[in-house]
Design a protein around this motif. Structure first.
Motif, mmCIF file in Angstrom:
data_model
loop_
_atom_site.group_PDB
_atom_site.id
_atom_site.type_symbol
_atom_site.label_atom_id
_atom_site.label_comp_id
_atom_site.label_asym_id
_atom_site.label_seq_id
_atom_site.Cartn_x
_atom_site.Cartn_y
_atom_site.Cartn_z
ATOM 1 N N GLY A 13 0.802 -1.213 0.000
ATOM 2 C CA GLY A 13 0.000 0.000 0.000
ATOM 3 C C GLY A 13 0.832 1.259 0.000
ATOM 4 O O GLY A 13 1.901 1.324 -0.619
ATOM 5 N N LEU A 14 0.368 2.274 0.743
ATOM 6 C CA LEU A 14 1.007 3.582 0.702
ATOM 7 C C LEU A 14 2.447 3.552 1.200
ATOM 8 O O LEU A 14 3.323 4.203 0.634
ATOM 9 N N GLY A 15 2.700 2.803 2.278
ATOM 10 C CA GLY A 15 4.066 2.732 2.793
ATOM 11 C C GLY A 15 5.009 2.098 1.791
ATOM 12 O O GLY A 15 6.151 2.542 1.610
ATOM 13 N N THR A 16 4.534 1.048 1.120
ATOM 14 C CA THR A 16 5.340 0.385 0.099
ATOM 15 C C THR A 16 5.601 1.321 -1.075
ATOM 16 O O THR A 16 6.721 1.394 -1.595
ATOM 17 N N LEU A 17 4.563 2.060 -1.505
ATOM 18 C CA LEU A 17 4.738 3.018 -2.594
ATOM 19 C C LEU A 17 5.715 4.119 -2.207
ATOM 20 O O LEU A 17 6.520 4.576 -3.030
ATOM 21 N N ASP A 18 5.653 4.549 -0.960
ATOM 22 C CA ASP A 18 6.575 5.579 -0.479
ATOM 23 C C ASP A 18 8.017 5.119 -0.622
ATOM 24 O O ASP A 18 8.877 5.850 -1.137
ATOM 25 N N GLU A 19 8.301 3.902 -0.181
ATOM 26 C CA GLU A 19 9.657 3.368 -0.283
ATOM 27 C C GLU A 19 10.060 3.177 -1.742
ATOM 28 O O GLU A 19 11.203 3.461 -2.133
ATOM 29 N N LEU A 20 9.136 2.700 -2.565
ATOM 30 C CA LEU A 20 9.434 2.483 -3.982
ATOM 31 C C LEU A 20 9.798 3.786 -4.677
ATOM 32 O O LEU A 20 10.833 3.874 -5.352
ATOM 33 N N PHE A 21 8.972 4.807 -4.520
ATOM 34 C CA PHE A 21 9.229 6.064 -5.219
ATOM 35 C C PHE A 21 10.455 6.787 -4.674
ATOM 36 O O PHE A 21 11.173 7.448 -5.427
ATOM 37 N N GLU A 22 10.704 6.654 -3.382
ATOM 38 C CA GLU A 22 11.928 7.266 -2.854
ATOM 39 C C GLU A 22 13.157 6.609 -3.462
ATOM 40 O O GLU A 22 14.118 7.292 -3.835
ATOM 41 N N ALA A 23 13.123 5.269 -3.581
ATOM 42 C CA ALA A 23 14.256 4.571 -4.197
ATOM 43 C C ALA A 23 14.426 5.001 -5.650
ATOM 44 O O ALA A 23 15.559 5.232 -6.119
ATOM 45 N N MET A 24 13.323 5.143 -6.378
ATOM 46 C CA MET A 24 13.401 5.565 -7.776
ATOM 47 C C MET A 24 13.992 6.971 -7.897
ATOM 48 O O MET A 24 14.808 7.243 -8.783
ATOM 49 N N VAL A 25 13.601 7.866 -6.985
ATOM 50 C CA VAL A 25 14.141 9.231 -7.010
ATOM 51 C C VAL A 25 15.634 9.225 -6.721
ATOM 52 O O VAL A 25 16.416 9.936 -7.369
ATOM 53 N N LEU A 26 16.063 8.413 -5.766
ATOM 54 C CA LEU A 26 17.483 8.359 -5.417
ATOM 55 C C LEU A 26 18.322 7.859 -6.590
ATOM 56 O O LEU A 26 19.422 8.360 -6.842
#
Length: 254
Positions: A176-189
């Protein structure tokens, strides 16, 4: 258990951790450390409490660095805390944890239930290092039973640093949202070059395909991201494919 204890005990009573402290019943509803930090706007709150929070934040980084510095090669696995133990996602997570250990990696998760528990379980049962990085939440369930090395955090940003700093890549199960948060942060990095040689693997074509289609057909089409940004993630369906993608990426950049 005494008669008095029987009267006070209830299996569903609210309980959560606040750093090393466990709060139950009415005290479990107290604001979290992140809430105190982000919601406090009065001058008095800033001058009297924020300097102390800086020391607390510093201590979280010191504790995390000290606990994980000798971990060795590792992969961070993300997924929903709501995943049921009898689901396919849980089975995939358990097999993923086992195969990561067999490939020479420790497994890092958020330490909670669901898919996180599954990956920790697979790693622990395979004889590998099973790590949980917990977070203080209003109704947190605590560290799952398959974590060998657990570190509890008050602040999301300190915890997120540990997920990236001590991992060679991310594998993301449906969440859910927590997983998406981690995914998009990794993509940005990765997109901004803050981390390099960092594979991001999504497991579950049917689950993730609509999101990736939106990124491609809307964000990329509108020029909000580059078409090349779509190559930041690998989309697979099995633990074998996920582990292979990480191993090949890590080997390629050695």
């Amino acid at each position: 258990m005494s008669d008095q204890a029987d009267l006070n005990y209830h299996p569903d009573m609210p309980s959560r951790r606040k750093g090393p402290v466990e709060l139950r019943r009415g005290l479990s509803h107290a604001p979290t450390s992140d809430q105190y930090l982000l919601d406090t706007t009065t001058p008095a709150g800033f001058t009297h409490t924020d300097p102390w929070r800086v020391l607390r934040i510093q201590s979280e980084f010191v504790e995390g660095f000290g606990s994980l510095s000798e971990l060795g090669p590792a992969v961070s696995v993300f997924g929903s805390a709501r995943t049921k133990r009898d689901s396919d996602y849980y089975r995939i997570g358990t097999e993923l944890g086992r195969q990561l250990v067999e490939a020479g990696f420790a497994v890092i998760t958020g330490g909670g239930p669901g898919s996180m528990e599954a990956a920790n379980r697979g790693a622990q049962e395979a004889g590998g290092v099973s790590v949980g990085l917990g977070i203080e939440l209003p109704f947190e369930q605590g560290m799952n039973d398959w974590v060998d090395l657990g570190v509890n955090f008050r602040y999301f940003f300190a915890r997120k640093t540990m997920f990236v700093k001590y991992a060679q890549g991310f594998i993301v199960l449906p969440g859910g949202l927590g997983t998406l948060d981690e995914l998009f942060e990794a993509m940005v990095l990765v997109q901004t070059g803050k981390v390099t040689s960092f594979p991001i693997v999504l497991i579950g074509t049917q689950y993730w395909k609509p999101l990736l289609a939106w990124l491609d057909e809307t964000l990329a089409a509108e020029g909000m991201i580059s078409p090349s940004d779509m190559s930041l993630v690998h989309l697979v369906d099995t633990p074998e494919e996920a582990v292979r993608a990480v191993v090949e990426d890590v080997s390629h950049h050695r």
